[in-house]
Design a protein around this motif. Sequence first.
Motif, PDB file in Angstrom:
ATOM      1  N   ARG A 133       0.836  -1.202   0.000  1.00  0.00           N
ATOM      2  CA  ARG A 133       0.000   0.000   0.000  1.00  0.00           C
ATOM      3  C   ARG A 133       0.873   1.255   0.000  1.00  0.00           C
ATOM      4  O   ARG A 133       0.603   2.233  -0.709  1.00  0.00           O
ATOM      5  N   GLY A 156       1.685   4.018  -2.921  1.00  0.00           N
ATOM      6  CA  GLY A 156       1.473   5.415  -2.541  1.00  0.00           C
ATOM      7  C   GLY A 156       2.635   6.309  -2.909  1.00  0.00           C
ATOM      8  O   GLY A 156       2.440   7.413  -3.436  1.00  0.00           O
ATOM      9  N   VAL A 173      -9.985  16.471   3.167  1.00  0.00           N
ATOM     10  CA  VAL A 173      -9.739  15.165   3.794  1.00  0.00           C
ATOM     11  C   VAL A 173     -10.690  14.963   4.973  1.00  0.00           C
ATOM     12  O   VAL A 173     -11.266  13.883   5.150  1.00  0.00           O
ATOM     13  N   PRO A 206      -9.440  10.954   2.430  1.00  0.00           N
ATOM     14  CA  PRO A 206      -8.288  11.081   1.523  1.00  0.00           C
ATOM     15  C   PRO A 206      -8.513  10.436   0.155  1.00  0.00           C
ATOM     16  O   PRO A 206      -8.049  10.968  -0.855  1.00  0.00           O
ATOM     17  N   ASN A 207      -9.236   9.303   0.104  1.00  0.00           N
ATOM     18  CA  ASN A 207      -9.409   8.590  -1.174  1.00  0.00           C
ATOM     19  C   ASN A 207     -10.090   9.461  -2.227  1.00  0.00           C
ATOM     20  O   ASN A 207      -9.588   9.627  -3.343  1.00  0.00           O
ATOM     21  N   LYS A 226      -2.454  13.488   0.414  1.00  0.00           N
ATOM     22  CA  LYS A 226      -1.669  12.261   0.266  1.00  0.00           C
ATOM     23  C   LYS A 226      -0.760  12.030   1.461  1.00  0.00           C
ATOM     24  O   LYS A 226      -0.511  10.882   1.862  1.00  0.00           O
ATOM     25  N   TYR A 231      -2.924  10.423   3.969  1.00  0.00           N
ATOM     26  CA  TYR A 231      -3.192   9.028   3.607  1.00  0.00           C
ATOM     27  C   TYR A 231      -1.994   8.139   3.948  1.00  0.00           C
ATOM     28  O   TYR A 231      -2.162   7.062   4.546  1.00  0.00           O
ATOM     29  N   SER A 234      -1.666   7.580   7.615  1.00  0.00           N
ATOM     30  CA  SER A 234      -2.730   6.705   8.131  1.00  0.00           C
ATOM     31  C   SER A 234      -2.408   5.221   7.915  1.00  0.00           C
ATOM     32  O   SER A 234      -2.895   4.357   8.639  1.00  0.00           O
ATOM     33  N   PHE A 239      -5.390   2.290  -2.771  1.00  0.00           N
ATOM     34  CA  PHE A 239      -6.672   2.366  -2.053  1.00  0.00           C
ATOM     35  C   PHE A 239      -7.343   0.993  -1.986  1.00  0.00           C
ATOM     36  O   PHE A 239      -7.867   0.594  -0.943  1.00  0.00           O
ATOM     37  N   ASN A 250      -5.648  -1.257   0.464  1.00  0.00           N
ATOM     38  CA  ASN A 250      -5.966  -0.835   1.829  1.00  0.00           C
ATOM     39  C   ASN A 250      -7.370  -1.286   2.235  1.00  0.00           C
ATOM     40  O   ASN A 250      -7.592  -1.751   3.357  1.00  0.00           O
TER      41      ASN A 250
END
Length: 395
Positions: free
Chosen positions: A208, A212, A267, A272-273, A318, A321, A324, A383, A386
Motif C-alpha cells: 500500500r 502510494g 480530507v 483522503p481517497n 496524500k 493518507y 494513516s 486504495f 488498503n
Amino acid sequence: MCNLKKNINQVIIILLSLGAFVMGTAEFVVSGILEIISSDLGISISIAGQLITVYSLSYAMGALVLVVLTAKFERKKILLYSIITFIIGNIVAFFSYDYFLLILSRVIKAISGGLYIVVATNYAAQIAITEKKGSAMATVITGFTVSLVLGVPIGTFLAAYLNWRYIFLIIAVFTVFLLLLLYKLLPSIKGKKPIPFKQQIQIIKDRRVIMGVITTIFWILGYTMVFAYISPLLSNGANFSIEMTSIALFVLGTFAFLGSRFGGYAVDKWGPNRTISISLLVHAISLFVLTVTQYSIIGVFITLAVWGGATWTTTSAKQFYLISLKPQSSETILSFNTALMNIGMMLGSALGGILIQHTNIINLTWIGGLFVILAFIFINYSFNLNKAKLRKVRI
C-alpha cells in the motif's frame, strides 16, 4: 514566565517558516527566469532546465541521507550549519558567470535545504505544545508553499530590472538576518539514535505504501515537466513578457497555497481517497486543457489557477493518507515521500529537457497529463489494497 516562553516559541516557529520560504524561493525561482539564465550563459533552455534536475536530486540526498547521518548530533547546531551552508550556496550563485559554478551552487543549496526542512519541521513539533504540534509542522511547510505565491513571482519580476544573480544575493542577505535571530532564540535539542536504513526499508515494504510513494513520483513528475519550463512555454504560446510571467506565477502560486489549505479541509470532509482521486483527475485535465489555452492570456490564467489548486490539494491529502497507513512510522514514511518527490521532480525536469530538444515545447503539457493519469492509477491500486486489508481485519 510560561506565557513568555510560549510566545518565544511561536516566534521561533514563524522564523523556521521564513527559512522554508527563502529555501523554496531559491529552489523554484529558476523556473521563472530560465530563459534569462539560458541567454546570459549562452546555453539552451534544455541545458538550463537541468539546474532544476540537479537541485531535486541533491535535495533528496539532503532530506534522506544527511538527516540520518546527522541524527545523533545536537539539533540547533545542525540547523544553523544547514542555514550557513545555504547562504554560501547563494553567494556562489551570485558569482556564477559559468554554468558549472551555477550547478555547484544548486547542489550546495539543495543539500542544505533538504536537511533544513526536515530538521526545522521536527524542531517546530518539539517546541510546540502538545495540541499544537501538527499546526506547528504545517506552519513550517506553509512557508515553503508561500515561496510559490510570493518568492517566485517577486524574484521573476525583479529579474526584469536587475541582473538575475542579484536575486540570490538578496536571498543570502535576508537569510543572514534569519540566521542571527535563530542563533539567539533557538533552544538546544539533543540528537537521537538514527533508525537503521534496513529498518526503514522494512517499514515501507508494505505494498500500500509502495504504491502510494510511486504515485508521488508520477504526480510530481507530470507537474514539474511543465512547471520547470513554464517561462519559455508561456512566452512561446501567449507571448508573455517576463513581467506577465511573474503575474502568471503569482496566480499559480496563490492557488497552490489555497489548494494546500483546502486539501486538509477536504480530507476531513470527504476522506483522503476521494480528495486525492478528484484532485489528480482535475490536475491531469488542466494539463490537457493547457495544450489549447496556452495561446490565450485569459485561458492561461484560468488554467493555471485550476492546475495550481488541484496539484497542491493532492499534497496534504496524500501525506495524510500515507501517515494513516503506518501511523507509528510517520516520520520515516514522510522522509521517503519527500525524497521520492524530489526524485520525481528531477525526472520531470530532465525528461522535459529531452523532449523540448526533439519536439515542440507545447507537447510538455499533454505528456505531463499522461504521467498524472498514471499517478491516479497507482493511488487507486493502493486504495484497493488498503480496503482489502481493512476487510480482513474486520473479519
